[in-house]
Design a protein around this motif. Structure first.
Motif, mmCIF file in Angstrom:
data_model
loop_
_atom_site.group_PDB
_atom_site.id
_atom_site.type_symbol
_atom_site.label_atom_id
_atom_site.label_comp_id
_atom_site.label_asym_id
_atom_site.label_seq_id
_atom_site.Cartn_x
_atom_site.Cartn_y
_atom_site.Cartn_z
ATOM 1 N N LEU A 116 22.186 -11.285 1.526
ATOM 2 C CA LEU A 116 21.932 -10.665 2.946
ATOM 3 C C LEU A 116 23.967 -10.778 3.273
ATOM 4 O O LEU A 116 23.951 -12.167 2.710
ATOM 5 N N ASP A 117 24.243 -10.233 4.121
ATOM 6 C CA ASP A 117 25.955 -10.403 4.226
ATOM 7 C C ASP A 117 25.849 -9.668 5.869
ATOM 8 O O ASP A 117 25.286 -8.773 6.276
ATOM 9 N N PHE A 118 26.927 -10.593 6.739
ATOM 10 C CA PHE A 118 27.063 -9.500 7.899
ATOM 11 C C PHE A 118 28.802 -8.622 7.867
ATOM 12 O O PHE A 118 28.357 -7.707 8.786
ATOM 13 N N SER A 119 28.667 -8.558 6.430
ATOM 14 C CA SER A 119 30.122 -7.446 6.565
ATOM 15 C C SER A 119 29.038 -6.064 5.506
ATOM 16 O O SER A 119 29.203 -6.456 4.741
ATOM 17 N N GLY A 120 29.778 -5.292 6.542
ATOM 18 C CA GLY A 120 29.231 -3.351 6.074
ATOM 19 C C GLY A 120 29.706 -3.645 4.501
ATOM 20 O O GLY A 120 30.141 -2.820 3.987
ATOM 21 N N GLU A 121 31.362 -3.951 4.886
ATOM 22 C CA GLU A 121 32.835 -3.567 3.965
ATOM 23 C C GLU A 121 31.747 -4.085 2.615
ATOM 24 O O GLU A 121 31.880 -3.137 1.271
ATOM 25 N N ALA A 122 31.745 -5.362 3.122
ATOM 26 C CA ALA A 122 31.493 -5.760 1.830
ATOM 27 C C ALA A 122 30.337 -5.027 0.601
ATOM 28 O O ALA A 122 30.000 -5.436 0.104
ATOM 29 N N LEU A 123 29.090 -5.154 2.177
ATOM 30 C CA LEU A 123 28.013 -4.960 1.233
ATOM 31 C C LEU A 123 28.056 -3.884 0.663
ATOM 32 O O LEU A 123 27.059 -2.750 -0.209
ATOM 33 N N ALA A 124 28.999 -2.584 1.325
ATOM 34 C CA ALA A 124 28.640 -0.880 0.530
ATOM 35 C C ALA A 124 29.843 -1.294 -1.302
ATOM 36 O O ALA A 124 28.869 -1.105 -1.247
ATOM 37 N N LEU A 125 30.563 -2.265 -1.153
ATOM 38 C CA LEU A 125 30.993 -2.303 -2.350
ATOM 39 C C LEU A 125 29.689 -3.275 -4.003
ATOM 40 O O LEU A 125 30.499 -2.660 -4.616
ATOM 41 N N ALA A 126 28.934 -4.541 -3.166
ATOM 42 C CA ALA A 126 27.971 -4.566 -3.572
ATOM 43 C C ALA A 126 27.092 -3.639 -4.380
ATOM 44 O O ALA A 126 26.567 -3.763 -5.608
ATOM 45 N N ARG A 127 26.613 -2.582 -3.599
ATOM 46 C CA ARG A 127 25.426 -2.045 -3.575
ATOM 47 C C ARG A 127 26.048 -1.057 -4.808
ATOM 48 O O ARG A 127 25.193 -0.344 -6.011
ATOM 49 N N GLU A 128 27.763 -0.487 -4.778
ATOM 50 C CA GLU A 128 28.141 0.262 -5.529
ATOM 51 C C GLU A 128 28.201 -0.824 -7.401
ATOM 52 O O GLU A 128 27.992 -0.371 -8.091
ATOM 53 N N LEU A 129 28.615 -2.290 -7.010
ATOM 54 C CA LEU A 129 28.320 -2.415 -8.101
ATOM 55 C C LEU A 129 26.801 -2.916 -9.195
ATOM 56 O O LEU A 129 26.866 -2.556 -9.564
ATOM 57 N N ALA A 130 25.947 -3.366 -8.015
ATOM 58 C CA ALA A 130 25.420 -2.841 -9.083
ATOM 59 C C ALA A 130 24.332 -1.786 -9.206
ATOM 60 O O ALA A 130 23.524 -1.392 -10.221
ATOM 61 N N GLY A 131 24.510 -0.625 -8.501
ATOM 62 C CA GLY A 131 25.003 0.835 -9.329
ATOM 63 C C GLY A 131 24.710 0.644 -10.353
ATOM 64 O O GLY A 131 24.264 1.636 -10.932
ATOM 65 N N ARG A 132 26.168 0.453 -10.245
ATOM 66 C CA ARG A 132 27.414 0.439 -11.542
ATOM 67 C C ARG A 132 26.774 0.165 -13.288
ATOM 68 O O ARG A 132 26.582 0.098 -14.200
ATOM 69 N N ALA A 133 26.352 -2.012 -12.468
ATOM 70 C CA ALA A 133 26.147 -2.621 -13.676
ATOM 71 C C ALA A 133 24.646 -3.428 -13.766
ATOM 72 O O ALA A 133 24.241 -3.385 -14.999
ATOM 73 N N GLY A 134 23.946 -2.618 -12.683
ATOM 74 C CA GLY A 134 22.424 -3.214 -12.644
ATOM 75 C C GLY A 134 22.544 -5.541 -12.590
ATOM 76 O O GLY A 134 23.460 -5.651 -13.633
ATOM 77 N N PRO A 135 20.878 -5.440 -13.052
ATOM 78 C CA PRO A 135 19.926 -4.949 -12.934
ATOM 79 C C PRO A 135 19.601 -4.204 -11.112
ATOM 80 O O PRO A 135 20.893 -4.960 -10.538
#
Length: 275
Positions: free
Chosen positions: A81-100
């Motif tokens: 959970l975070d208030f920064s939409g820009e940070a979360l977009a990058l976090a989702r991208e990383l999780a999609g690349r690296a998993g789980p």
């Protein structure tokens, strides 16, 4: 937090998210290349975290999610959970690349119960550099308690309030207490054009508002919110070069005051259980 300070800090973090993700300090590529790789912060606390297998966890103020992803790699079912939409977009991208897989939710930490529901988590995790953005530590403790089921636990590692209270490094090398140690109603407002990672990006959002919280204030807030304190450990290292020109890099990737580091605590780890 007033909307003025909230938006001030959100603009600062939104702008810095891309530079942080591109920096070697966060090591996005290492997460993608090595499925066993963990963030330095999580790796430091491996002996203290215990078995996370199957636990439903939430990482509050998760930023780019490298710690969140690391906890998921240790077996927890993680939400960030975070208030920064820009940070979360990058976090989702990383999780999609690296998993789980990790679920990410955009919300101010004070609205976390509305965003995630009450009493559904076994673990609340909060990492380095999170509490200083919160104006009221007692309100935060109430949010953490509401997120956890009875018997659920909080794991917190944070910069020590003594470290946060120090003035910037001086030419004479003296350590000087300059800023509040305890929580004050009004924040300390900073105007700095840089950030804590290696980057040549120039930023336009340079002002931020922060609050310090004394160790006694943090512990008392948690006790009053219904927690039992399980452990409190102070450390003589910190994960970034907190006092440039005065610190040395250790073999484990942490930084330590070069001259007599035993003079002050650098960080602390706190573990507590909701009664």
């Amino acid at each position: 937090m007033t909307s003025e300070y909230l938006e001030l800090n959100r603009a600062l973090w939104d702008e810095r998210a891309g530079a942080h993700a591109a920096s070697p300090d966060y090591g996005f590529q290492r997460f993608a290349d090595d499925p066993a790789h963990l963030s330095g912060v999580v790796r430091f606390d491996l002996p203290r975290l215990g078995d996370l297998t199957g636990l439903r966890g939430v990482h509050l103020q998760c930023h780019l999610g490298t710690d969140t992803l690391s906890l998921a790699r240790l077996g927890a079912d993680m939400t960030g959970l975070d208030f920064s939409g820009e940070a979360l977009a990058l976090a989702r991208e990383l999780a999609g690349r690296a998993g789980p897989p990790v679920r990410y939710v955009r919300s101010d930490v004070h609205d976390a119960v509305d965003a995630l529901g009450a009493g559904g988590f076994d673990l609340v995790y909060t990492g380095i550099g999170a509490l200083c953005w919160l104006p009221d530590i007692r309100r935060w403790a109430g949010v953490v308690a509401a997120l956890l089921r009875p018997g659920g636990r909080l794991f917190l590692r944070e910069g020590h309030p003594v470290l946060w209270s120090l003035a910037d490094p001086r030419p004479d090398g003296l350590l000087v207490v300059e800023h509040p140690y305890v929580q004050r109603p009004e924040p300390t407002v900073w105007d700095e054009d840089g950030t804590y990672v290696t980057t040549d990006v120039s930023f336009t959002h340079t002002r931020s508002a922060e609050w310090n919280h004394g160790l006694g204030e943090v512990v008392t807030a948690l006790l009053d919110a219904g927690f039992t304190l399980d452990a409190l450990e102070e450390h003589d290292s910190v994960p970034w070069d907190a006092l440039p020109g005065m610190m040395r890099l250790l073999d484990n990737g942490e930084w330590q005051l070069a001259d007599r580091p035993w003079r002050l605590p650098h960080t602390y780890t706190l573990r507590a259980t909701r009664r």
